[in-house]
Enzyme design. Sequence first.
Site, PDB file in Angstrom:
ATOM      1  N   PRO A   2       0.809  -1.181   0.000  1.00 50.70           N
ATOM      2  CA  PRO A   2       0.000   0.000   0.000  1.00 50.70           C
ATOM      3  C   PRO A   2       0.855   1.248   0.000  1.00 50.70           C
ATOM      4  O   PRO A   2       1.762   1.404   0.803  1.00 50.70           O
ATOM      5  CB  PRO A   2      -0.779  -0.093   1.289  1.00 50.70           C
ATOM      6  CG  PRO A   2      -0.593  -1.458   1.806  1.00 50.70           C
ATOM      7  CD  PRO A   2       0.607  -1.980   1.166  1.00 50.70           C
ATOM      8  N   GLU A   3       0.492   2.090  -0.892  1.00 53.89           N
ATOM      9  CA  GLU A   3       1.049   3.442  -0.895  1.00 53.89           C
ATOM     10  C   GLU A   3      -0.020   4.345  -0.293  1.00 53.89           C
ATOM     11  O   GLU A   3      -1.011   3.843   0.250  1.00 53.89           O
ATOM     12  CB  GLU A   3       1.410   3.846  -2.337  1.00 53.89           C
ATOM     13  CG  GLU A   3       2.286   2.786  -3.000  1.00 53.89           C
ATOM     14  CD  GLU A   3       2.664   3.088  -4.441  1.00 53.89           C
ATOM     15  OE1 GLU A   3       2.687   4.269  -4.818  1.00 53.89           O
ATOM     16  OE2 GLU A   3       2.940   2.133  -5.191  1.00 53.89           O
ATOM     17  N   ARG A 129       4.380 -11.407   4.187  1.00 54.73           N
ATOM     18  CA  ARG A 129       5.849 -11.346   4.084  1.00 54.73           C
ATOM     19  C   ARG A 129       6.545 -10.916   5.371  1.00 54.73           C
ATOM     20  O   ARG A 129       7.772 -10.903   5.411  1.00 54.73           O
ATOM     21  CB  ARG A 129       6.248 -10.413   2.930  1.00 54.73           C
ATOM     22  CG  ARG A 129       6.076 -11.086   1.595  1.00 54.73           C
ATOM     23  CD  ARG A 129       6.395 -10.152   0.447  1.00 54.73           C
ATOM     24  NE  ARG A 129       7.823  -9.980   0.230  1.00 54.73           N
ATOM     25  CZ  ARG A 129       8.320  -9.225  -0.738  1.00 54.73           C
ATOM     26  NH1 ARG A 129       7.520  -8.570  -1.546  1.00 54.73           N
ATOM     27  NH2 ARG A 129       9.611  -9.121  -0.893  1.00 54.73           N
ATOM     28  N   ARG A 170      19.226  17.837  -6.004  1.00 54.25           N
ATOM     29  CA  ARG A 170      19.445  16.394  -6.044  1.00 54.25           C
ATOM     30  C   ARG A 170      20.073  15.983  -7.360  1.00 54.25           C
ATOM     31  O   ARG A 170      19.566  16.324  -8.429  1.00 54.25           O
ATOM     32  CB  ARG A 170      18.117  15.646  -5.880  1.00 54.25           C
ATOM     33  CG  ARG A 170      17.441  15.904  -4.566  1.00 54.25           C
ATOM     34  CD  ARG A 170      18.279  15.339  -3.429  1.00 54.25           C
ATOM     35  NE  ARG A 170      17.413  14.737  -2.455  1.00 54.25           N
ATOM     36  CZ  ARG A 170      17.283  13.410  -2.319  1.00 54.25           C
ATOM     37  NH1 ARG A 170      17.953  12.586  -3.061  1.00 54.25           N
ATOM     38  NH2 ARG A 170      16.470  12.944  -1.416  1.00 54.25           N
TER      39      ARG A 170
END
Length: 289
Positions: A2-3, A129, A170
């Site tokens: 899930p994001e 998991r 960045r």
Amino acid sequence: MPELPEVETIARALAPGLVGRVVVGIEAPDRKVLAAPKTRAAWARAAAGRTVTAVSRRAKLLLVHLGPAPAPGSLPGAPDLDEDTLLFAFHLKMTGRFHIAPTDAPPPAYARLLVRLDDGQSLVFSDMRRFGTARLLTPQALSDWPFYATLGPEPWDMTPEAFEAALSRRTTRIKAVLLDQTVMAGIGNIYADESLFAAGIRPDTPAKSLSAGQRQKLLAAVQAVIGRAIAAGGSTIRDYRTPDGVEGGFQHQFTVYGKAGEPCPGCRAVLVAAKVAGRTSTFCPHCQK
DNA sequence: CATACGACCTGAGTGC
DNA sequence: TGCACTCAGGTCGTAT
């Protein structure tokens, strides 16, 4: 897993069944899920008797807010957990799921933490998991938790100026920046790929080489994609479900994620998959520059 | 400090 | 049917 959109959908779905309920017990068949405190006894002692006051989300964290215990204080062992209010902070990682199920029913597969409630129902956190984590902490401890303290703004709180400043310094590829939770919180592999396609930007473009216009377009794309995904109830690839077992709907609106080899929805060129920032990234070599 | 990459887990899917 | 291999929504520790 899930994001942001999936966790938001779960939080909204859980609230009606949880708010107002009293925690009557905690069971942890798999102690690995207990990130802090680490013992079952500490969890049971701190949570029992507390009422759920709210369910919320920050980044990909699901937060369950608990009110005061009936008789706070005075117990030895973990004095910081005798505060007026506490929170459960769950991170679902890849395969975490929530269920509301009758306490006397057999637990769902991979149940890792069960919160027994006063109405005969249980909040069950399952996780095939075993990457997922649960924390029980004070609001102060939550703020002090380094992961939480360094989270960037939610996508709709990100200003064009802050996004511009973050990207321009960045050197790494833009996909890695979108996945960096300290820049902006809540984006994962699916929504990074979908947003980059919507903005017409290749995932391997160095962040600082994007034009100001491209950065602006990318932020708007992230906000639009996340908004549409929440409206659709998130995306189900395999494991994700709401607590009622309902699948999301946004996977039907994917433009590129998981579609390598298929035609680009914009120009019909073949979509390409490549490893960027350690993650499979799918993009259109023609539409994304 | 920023960046890159393997590790953490368990299963599903694929190809031989 | 079985086995070996790859891949999966995320973060973290370690090395550079």
